[in-house]
Each structure stands twice: as structure tokens, then as C-alpha cells.
Design a protein around this motif. Structure first.
Motif, PDB file in Angstrom:
ATOM      1  N   THR B 339       0.842  -1.209   0.000  1.00  0.00           N
ATOM      2  CA  THR B 339       0.000   0.000   0.000  1.00  0.00           C
ATOM      3  C   THR B 339       0.862   1.237   0.000  1.00  0.00           C
ATOM      4  O   THR B 339       0.451   2.263  -0.533  1.00  0.00           O
ATOM      5  CB  THR B 339      -0.919   0.137   1.231  1.00  0.00           C
ATOM      6  OG1 THR B 339      -0.176  -0.177   2.386  1.00  0.00           O
ATOM      7  CG2 THR B 339      -2.122  -0.729   1.134  1.00  0.00           C
ATOM      8  N   GLY B 340       2.055   1.122   0.578  1.00  0.00           N
ATOM      9  CA  GLY B 340       2.971   2.258   0.587  1.00  0.00           C
ATOM     10  C   GLY B 340       3.390   2.672  -0.812  1.00  0.00           C
ATOM     11  O   GLY B 340       3.847   3.783  -1.026  1.00  0.00           O
ATOM     12  N   LYS B 341       3.263   1.751  -1.761  1.00  0.00           N
ATOM     13  CA  LYS B 341       3.670   2.055  -3.134  1.00  0.00           C
ATOM     14  C   LYS B 341       2.564   2.747  -3.928  1.00  0.00           C
ATOM     15  O   LYS B 341       2.795   3.232  -5.028  1.00  0.00           O
ATOM     16  CB  LYS B 341       4.076   0.771  -3.856  1.00  0.00           C
ATOM     17  CG  LYS B 341       5.440   0.260  -3.437  1.00  0.00           C
ATOM     18  CD  LYS B 341       5.823  -0.930  -4.296  1.00  0.00           C
ATOM     19  CE  LYS B 341       6.908  -1.749  -3.643  1.00  0.00           C
ATOM     20  NZ  LYS B 341       6.822  -3.153  -4.012  1.00  0.00           N
ATOM     21  N   LEU B 342       1.353   2.754  -3.386  1.00  0.00           N
ATOM     22  CA  LEU B 342       0.276   3.449  -4.082  1.00  0.00           C
ATOM     23  C   LEU B 342       0.591   4.944  -4.072  1.00  0.00           C
ATOM     24  O   LEU B 342       1.089   5.477  -3.088  1.00  0.00           O
ATOM     25  CB  LEU B 342      -1.066   3.201  -3.391  1.00  0.00           C
ATOM     26  CG  LEU B 342      -1.653   1.797  -3.516  1.00  0.00           C
ATOM     27  CD1 LEU B 342      -2.909   1.682  -2.667  1.00  0.00           C
ATOM     28  CD2 LEU B 342      -1.973   1.457  -4.958  1.00  0.00           C
ATOM     29  N   GLU B 343       0.281   5.586  -5.176  1.00  0.00           N
ATOM     30  CA  GLU B 343       0.574   7.008  -5.262  1.00  0.00           C
ATOM     31  C   GLU B 343      -0.500   7.829  -4.565  1.00  0.00           C
ATOM     32  O   GLU B 343      -1.683   7.560  -4.722  1.00  0.00           O
ATOM     33  CB  GLU B 343       0.686   7.425  -6.730  1.00  0.00           C
ATOM     34  CG  GLU B 343       2.045   7.080  -7.295  1.00  0.00           C
ATOM     35  CD  GLU B 343       2.094   7.154  -8.796  1.00  0.00           C
ATOM     36  OE1 GLU B 343       1.045   7.357  -9.433  1.00  0.00           O
ATOM     37  OE2 GLU B 343       3.195   6.992  -9.343  1.00  0.00           O
ATOM     38  N   THR B 344      -0.068   8.833  -3.812  1.00  0.00           N
ATOM     39  CA  THR B 344      -1.036   9.700  -3.154  1.00  0.00           C
ATOM     40  C   THR B 344      -1.584  10.665  -4.189  1.00  0.00           C
ATOM     41  O   THR B 344      -0.820  11.392  -4.816  1.00  0.00           O
ATOM     42  CB  THR B 344      -0.358  10.477  -2.021  1.00  0.00           C
ATOM     43  OG1 THR B 344       0.397   9.550  -1.241  1.00  0.00           O
ATOM     44  CG2 THR B 344      -1.370  11.163  -1.143  1.00  0.00           C
TER      45      THR B 344
END
Lengths: 442, 404
Positions: B339-344
Motif C-alpha cells: 500500500t505504501g507504493k500506491l501514489e497519493t
């Protein structure tokens, strides 16, 4: 006092709808179920008038209901499409033999043309033979890779450019969670798209090329439970069995979770699909952006798509234990600074089919290197397989690679098989039923 | 609270908590029913214990006897404590003294639920501040602590907060009732969610909260709305008291649970804002210093199972990850990394936000209608405009009347 149907208020309710627990009469349930699929088809402009469409038919509930509903809708709303059935025979005794009979019966009932293609004629190997060679572990990789191409090859042979499959909302939701669990964002971003395609490689001018086949899943928003109810109340003939070779892994874990979620909140399956569509837009390097809301198609090759024909299958994702082991090793490597970062721009494919290599924390250890703030997920560059011409991100596609491995060991194997095939089969089946007994659990 | 005998040492212990298994905690935390209070959840499976006779030496110091096996490494008490500290402090690089301006003290708010994770974080922060002070004579930051009282949840034993204050006197403490959210924010959208509320209504905040919660029809919806309001109250309090960010106690396991449960609640769109360190669209920064520590490494207590009737999606995920964590701890960490790799997403200037969770809703995609998976055929889509504006996930918890 019997409860009246929540929709028409005249008939007695006979079905509690799994999606929202509304009480409906049979005819209203049928209409609502069909209308939702019609809505999916029209809002995504899935079909074109005059298009010839092959339904990937396994004889299971999903593809049987898909065939029935598409026939109904094509007549009711005059889509003007030509529907045919396409079946793949993996060559698994006791699994496909019976389900193919079901498909034949469906073809007769719906008046649709049917083509059955075997792994044996496409690849020279039946799944039973593959299992004999590689064992039960990992054989689903072969089956999945082979099937993916088989449908496209079959479609090309029939001059069909569009294949629809019976993947339902449960399958899609399950794949979303599965890809979160094994950390596969590229697959996560593709799985919710209603259309995936294998667009023709630049050099392909052959009209019969199997590299330009559109794939779609019109049942993407349909609940598995409703599909079963529809088949049951419509008295559709379908074959219910699970692939005898499917082992336990990620998908099983995600599947169980989805079922529990549905129990807690019926809308959860749909909500996971929605989340998946929204998350697809947040995936690095994603340019599809619409997650299937608009009808653009996402290129995809050698892709697994939620299960075998039995929709309970295992795919190339690997066993949880194996992935755990690999991840744990990565962690140890990252902590002790032993990690060697493998970059994917080498000439030969460094991508493996399992879990993407997880990079350790960017600590002080590699201060010298310039680093992007966020690790971009490498984008696949599609080319063609040197051997068969199938769309592939590697020089040689997965199917050909797997076949190479199988064929290398063939001579020894074929002698055995030739020697006493019947006896070997009997032995194998005995072994399988033994294992099956053991596997029956809660 | 009744004391039980600890199964291991025979000494007095709080229910199902083996107090001597949290060696870094100077006071015992209580097992309040805080599952609905904060985004921090209750303890679960025991970390693998080395209590069957053959005591191995600690893998790290090679001197003491190991008391726990952590990620297949037998560790002694000291090395284990250091392990937890290191994991957390690594996440607090930007909190170092060298990053602090001389004329301005940075302040952060710690959300304390009295669950094992947030109590551990309290301890870690105290230790870090003392180390900083000892080394440089000043600290890189200051911490305020806030506890939110949720009606219906088991009330904290009197004096628990005072006990914490006594153990860690350097922090400023506050305890707020959840209904304060109606005082802290002037957001008219939030009040519009309270059923049958007439303008100029003289209902007290507490009555508003009760009536809002009572209007929800499922355990999942209640748990969801309570945790959303709790987050918002903590954010409002942080802003009001001049904190630049919030420190959450979420462990790796908790973040993995959150990833899957928010996905299951249709909030995939807002996942990066809910799980990653950095700027939150709520106007300050969020930090999860314990994001690299598994929950089983923090807890050695087993929680009583709850009735299935009142199971929520959050409960389900907690149980699921309890199981996964036991055999596949790296998979839990991997979910969080993923999930940390999802772009904000970039927040557009025109703030169209959800009335409940206050998350930005892009392209005005409010409600559950008007997308491919919509069950209704497009006809009733536009009735949403009149009522409150809720994001997809919040609409699932607070369904809007389609009649308007």
C-alpha cells in the motif's frame, strides 16, 4: 402471510437476493440479474453489432450462466452479436470428460456452435501427462499459462476477435485481495479492468494472428451466489466440480476471506471491486486510470485471471509458505546489507513469475546512489515470443519456456507412458484419490 | 479490575495479560474494550515463547537466555526491547534534535488508546526524548497525549490516565469525550448526518452522537463511524493545540488489517492517506513509528473471542491477520509495503470532501451510485445532491435515503 416481492409487490417472494438481501419473486430476480449484466455491457460499450464473440465455456456454473444470459440479452436487446462456445480440454481425466459433456449439451440447448480444443493438440501434452512429469506442485502454473493462450489460439482459429469469460465479482474481489497479500500492484491494477486484450504486436499483419484478441468479463459485478441461484432456478445444466490438482495457496486464503466478508456485510464483495478500481488509478505508472469505468482495454499477456475453470484454481502466484520464505530472506538481506538489487533492464528477462523482489529500506547504506522518492513499478514492454509469436514481455513466452522444459525430459517419460499408459493412469488416479481424502478438511 | 494469576509466573496479572511479558512497560496497561476507540486494536496471538525447558541463548548478545522468538530469532529481554526501540526510532529520523529550530519547539500529538501498541509508542517516545536530552541538552520535539472516550466502550479504570502521567510526566495529557467532535468542528456537513436534526436544534453534542450512532444499522457501520469520528476529533484537537502532526501507534499488522478492511469497505481510493507517513489531507502530518513492528511482537496476550452476530469487518481482518501473522509474518509486512507504493493523489484546490471522514473525493464521486457496479440503472443517481455528501465507503456505513 407470505412476503410479497419487494420489486413487483404482486408475486410472493421466493428468493432472498444475496447482494442486498431483498426478497424477490423468481421472475423479478431473473429480470434484475439480467438487467444488471445488460447495464454492465452497455455502460462499457462491450459489444459491437455484427461482432462474433466466443464464450469461454468450461461447463461450470459461471460460463453456463454467462452463455444463457448473453443469449437472452442478445435476443431481448438486439445486440446483433454472433455467439459461439469455445472449450478447452486440459486433458484431466475425471474433470473435463464430464464437464465437456455438459458443454456439448449446452451447445445443443442454446443452439450455439461449439469448438473444443485440447492441450494435447495445441501443446502436445495433456495436463495428466504434465502432472506425471512435474508432480502436483506447481502444475497449475502450466495449466494457467497454457489455458490463457489456448483460448486466444482457439479464438484465432475460429476467426473470432473477442472472447468473454465467466469471471464473476467474487473472482475479481478475491484477486484484488490476493494481489494485496502478495504485493503485486501491476496485477492488482489490471484485474479490475473489464476488458483486457492482447493487442497485436507492431509486426503482426496476419489477420488470424492470435495476438489481437479482446478479452472481457461481463459478469464482473455479478455475485457468485446469484449466479448459482440463477442457474438453479432456471434449471440450467452445469457441471460442478473442482479441479483435482488445485492445491492450497494465496487464492484459497483470499477466497475464504471474501466469503467471510460477504457474511458480515453483503455489499463487501462489490465494495472490494470498487476499491480495486479506485486503487488501479493510484498504481504507479498506471495510465488506464479508469479501472474499467470507461471501455479502454488494458494490455495483458501471459496473465492469470482469477482461477481455473473451476474458479477455485491456483495460479502462478505460488504457495504462501514459499512467498513467506522469499520475503523473509529479502528482509534479512536488507537488514544485513547483503541485498543485491536486481534491475530489470538487463537484456534477458530477470522477472520471475512469483513475487516481485521487494526492496529493502533505503537506509544510509546506499547513500551514494541517487534514488527516486518512490520506487516505480517497472512497466512491461510487450513484444512477441520468438517461437510462437504470442504477445510476451520476454523473448520467449512463458508457454514456450515451460514446453521446452517439459520436452527436454520427454524421451524417458514417453517410453514409460507408452509402456503401460493404462496402468500409469490407474496409479495416478489412486494417488490422487488418496490425496483428495487427506485434503477433505473443514 | 479483578486480578488473575499469571499462567506463567503465578503472580497477579490483569485478565489474560502476562504482565512480565511486556518488559519495557513500567505500568500495566489495561484491556479496555478499545477496539472501537482508535485505529489501534487489541492484542492477539502470543509471540512464540521459549518456555519449554531447553532455554536457548539470545541470538544477538549471546549472553543472556532467550525469552522470545522474534522472526525466528531467539532474543533475551534486553535485546528484544532494543529491537522494538530501534524499529520505531528508525522511523523517527526527522524528529532528531538537529532538525529542530532553536527558537521553535515542534510539537506532536500521540493518540493513546491504552492498547499495547500506543502504550509501547508512549514508552518509546519517552525513552527517545530522554536520550536526546541526555546527549544534547534539548529535545527535537515535544509530545502531547490525547485519549478519546467512546461511549459504550468499557470505560477506563479511574486513574489509568493519571498512572500514565505519573510514569511519563514529560507529556501534556488530555482526555476528550467523542461527542466533542461536534464542538471542535464547525463543519455543518457533519451535523447534517445526524438524523432528524432541525436547524437551531438545541441537542447537546452527546445527544447528537447518540442519535447518529443509534441510526446505524450494523455493527460494521457503528465501528466504522466511531473510528472515523475518533480520527477527526484527534485531528481537530491536534490543530487546536498547535501540534504539527499526529503519532499513531499502528503496528505493521494493524496497517495490514486497515489496508484490507478499508478495501473491503470500498475506501480503496483513500488508502494512501490512511496508511502512509506524511501529509494527510486533513491538514497535518500522520506518522506511524511502529509500522515495522508486528503486533505479535508487542503483545503476548490472547483476546477472548466475540460473538459472530456483532462481528465487524475490522474484527474479521484482525482475526485474519492474527492467523497470517503466526505463520507468515513477512506477508503482513509486505501488505503494508505494497500500500505504501500506491501514489497519493494530488488534492485539488476545490475542496470537495466527504462530510463524515473529511477525505477529498475526486471528480465528485460521492455516494454509491453512478459507477459500473451500481445496482440501479442510472436513473436515480442525481438525488444525492440534496443530502449530505459522503464518499463511497461512508455511504455504506450511513446509507442515504434515495427518496431524498
Amino acid at each position: 402471510m407470505p412476503k410479497p416481492c419487494a420489486n413487483c409487490a404482486t408475486n410472493t417472494a421466493a428468493i432472498v437476493r444475496p447482494k442486498d438481501r431483498s426478497a424477490l419473486c423468481k421472475p423479478c430476480f431473473f429480470t434484475i440479474f439480467e438487467t444488471e449484466i445488460h447495464h454492465t455491457i452497455t455502460s462499457t460499450n462491450l459489444f459491437a453489432r455484427g461482432e462474433r464473440i466466443a464464450i469461454g465455456a468450461s461447463g461450470g456454473k459461471d460460463s453456463t450462466v454467462l452463455a444463457s444470459v448473453l443469449k437472452t440479452l442478445n435476443e431481448r436487446y438486439d445486440y446483433g452479436v454472433d455467439l459461439i462456445l469455445l472449450s478447452i480440454d486440459e486433458g484431466i481425466k475425471g474433470y473435463r470428460d464430464d464437464s465437456l459433456e455438459t458443454v456439448k449439451q449446452n451447445a445443443k440447448e442454446y443452439g450455439m456452435e461449439l469448438t473444443i480444443l485440447g492441450y494435447r493438440e495445441l501443446y502436445g501434452w495433456t495436463m495428466d501427462q504434465v502432472v506425471e512429469q512435474v508432480g502436483k506442485k506447481g502444475n497449475c502454473t502450466y495449466c494457467g499459462v497454457f489455458r490463457r493462450q489456448a483460448l486466444d489460439r482457439g479464438a484465432a482459429r475460429l476467426g473470432v476477435k473477442h472472447v468473454v469469460t465467466g469471471h464473476n465479482a467474487d473472482d475479481v474481489a478475491e484477486t484484488v485481495l490476493m494481489n494485496l497479500l502478495r504485493g503485486d500492484l501491476p496485477r492488482l491494477s489490471r484485474t479490475t479492468s473489464i476488458v483486457t486484450s492482447t493487442p497485436s504486436a507492431a509486426s503482426s499483419t496476419d489477420p488470424n494472428s492470435h495476438t489481437n484478441i479482446k478479452r472481457s468479463k461481463p459478469l464482473k459485478y455479478a455475485y457468485e451466489k446469484e449466479i448459482v441461484l440463477y442457474a438453479l432456478h432456471k434449471n440450467l445444466t452445469y457441471f460442478s466440480t473442482e479441479c483435482i490438482y488445485s492445491p492450497e495457496a494465496f487464492r484459497g486464503s483470499a477466497r475464504a476471506l471474501i466469503k467471510n466478508l460477504e457474511r458480515v456485510r453483503p455489499s463487501a464483495i462489490l465494495d472490494v471491486v470498487r476499491s480495486g478500481e479506485d486503487m488501479a488509478k493510484l498504481c504507479p505508472g498506471s495510465d488506464e486510470g479508469c479501472g474499467g469505468a470507461c471501455s479502454n482495454s488494458v494490455p495483458v499477456a501471459e496473465e492469470e485471471e482469477g482461477g481455473c475453470g473451476s474458479s477455485n484454481g491456483r495460479t502462478a502466484g505460488g504457495e504462501m509458505a514459499g512467498v513467506e520464505k522469499q520475503l523473509a530472506q529479502n528482509e534479512v538481506a536488507a537488514e544485513t546489507g547483503l541485498e543485491i538489487e536486481i534491475t530489470s533492464n538487463g537484456t534477458n528477462g530477470t522477472k520471475t513469475n512469483a513475487v516481485p523482489v521487494v526492496n529493502g529500506k533505503k537506509g544510509k547504506k546506499n547513500k551514494g546512489q541517487s534514488q527516486p522518492a518512490r520506487k516505480a513499478v517497472p512497466k512491461q514492454v510487450m513484444g512477441q515470443c520468438k517461437k510462437c509469436g504470442y504477445l510476451s514481455s520476454q523473448e520467449v513466452c512463458k508457454a514456450c519456456t515451460l514446453l521446452d522444459g517439459l520436452n527436454k525430459n520427454r524421451p524417458k517419460n514417453s517410453i514409460e507412458v507408452g509402456y503401460d499408459e493404462a496402468q500409469e493412469d490407474a496409479k495416478l488416479n489412486d494417488a490422487i484419490s488418496e490425496v483428495k481424502k487427506l485434503e477433505v478438511g473443514p | 479490575m479483578r486480578a488473575y494469576d499469571c499462567q506463567d509466573c503465578g503472580g497477579a496479572a490483569f485478565p489474560e495479560i502476562h504482565h512480565h511479558q511486556q518488559p519495557w512497560l513500567p505500568f500495566r496497561y489495561s484491556t479496555v474494550d478499545y477496539q472501537n476507540i482508535l485505529s489501534v486494536s487489541a492484542g492477539t496471538m502470543p509471540g512464540k515463547h521459549v518456555d519449554d525447558g531447553a532455554s536457548e541463548p539470545c541470538r544477538r548478545c549471546k549472553e543472556n537466555t532467550a525469552v522470545l522468538v522474534v522472526r525466528s530469532e531467539p532474543l533475551c529481554r534486553d535485546c528484544f526491547t532494543r529491537y522494538v526501540h530501534t524499529k520505531a526510532v528508525k522511523r523517527l529520523e526527522s524528529f532528531r534534535v538537529r532538525n529542530a529550530a532553536l527558537d521553535h519547539q515542534r510539537k506532536f500529538l500521540l493518540a493513546l488508546s491504552f492498547g499495547v501498541s500506543s502504550v509501547t509508542l508512549l514508552h518509546v517516545l519517552d525513552h527517545l526524548l530522554q536520550t536526546q536530552r541526555g546527549k544534547t541538552g534539548r529535545t527535537g520535539f515535544a509530545v502531547d497525549v490525547v485519549f478519546v472516550e467512546v461511549p459504550g466502550a468499557t470505560v477506563l479504570k479511574d486513574g489509568t490516565l493519571a498512572e500514565a502521567q505519573k510514569a511519563y510526566p514529560d507529556f501534556g495529557y488530555a482526555s476528550l469525550p467523542l461527542h466533542d467532535i461536534f464542538l471542535q468542528t464547525s463543519d455543518p456537513g457533519l451535523s447534517s448526518l445526524v438524523p432528524n436534526l432541525i436547524p437551531e436544534d438545541s441537542s447537546s453534542p452527546s445527544e447528537k452522537l447518540t442519535s447518529l450512532i443509534a441510526s446505524l444499522t450494523s455493527a460494521t457501520a457503528r465501528a466504522d463511524v466511531i473510528s472515523t469520528l475518533t480520527t477527526r476529533l484527534i485531528v481537530e484537537h491536534a490543530k487546536a493545540t498547535g501540534c504539527e502532526g499526529i503519532l499513531w501507534g499502528d503496528s505493521t499488522t494493524k496497517l495490514a488489517e486497515k489496508t484490507l478492511s478499508e478495501t473491503a469497505k470500498g475506501r480503496g481510493f483513500s488508502l494512501p492517506w490512511r496508511t502512509s507517513d506524511g501529509d494527510s489531507p486533513l491538514g497535518l502530518t500522520f506518522n506511524y513509528p511502529l509500522r515495522d513492528v508486528l503486533k505479535k511482537e508487542l503483545v503476548s496476550a490472547k483476546q477472548a473471542s466475540m460473538s459472530s452476530k456483532n462481528t465487524t469487518i475490522d474484527d474479521l481482518m484482525r482475526n485474519y491477520f492474527e492467523e497470517v501473522e503466526t505463520n507468515f509474518p513477512s506477508i503482513v509486512s509486505n501488505v503494508v509495503r505494497t500500500t505504501g507504493k500506491l501514489e497519493t493523489p494530488s488534492v485539488p484546490a476545490s475542496k470537495s470532501r466527504c462530510d463524515l471522514c473529511s477525505m477529498p473525493v475526486l471528480d465528485g464521486r460521492f455516494g454509491i451510485h453512478g459507477w459500473g457496479g451500481d445496482q440501479q440503472d442510472g436513473s436515480e443517481v442525481l438525488s444525492v445532491q440534496t443530502g449530505p455528501k459522503l464518499c463511497y465507503g461512508c455511504t455504506r456505513s450511513i446509507p442515504q435515503n434515495t427518496t431524498g
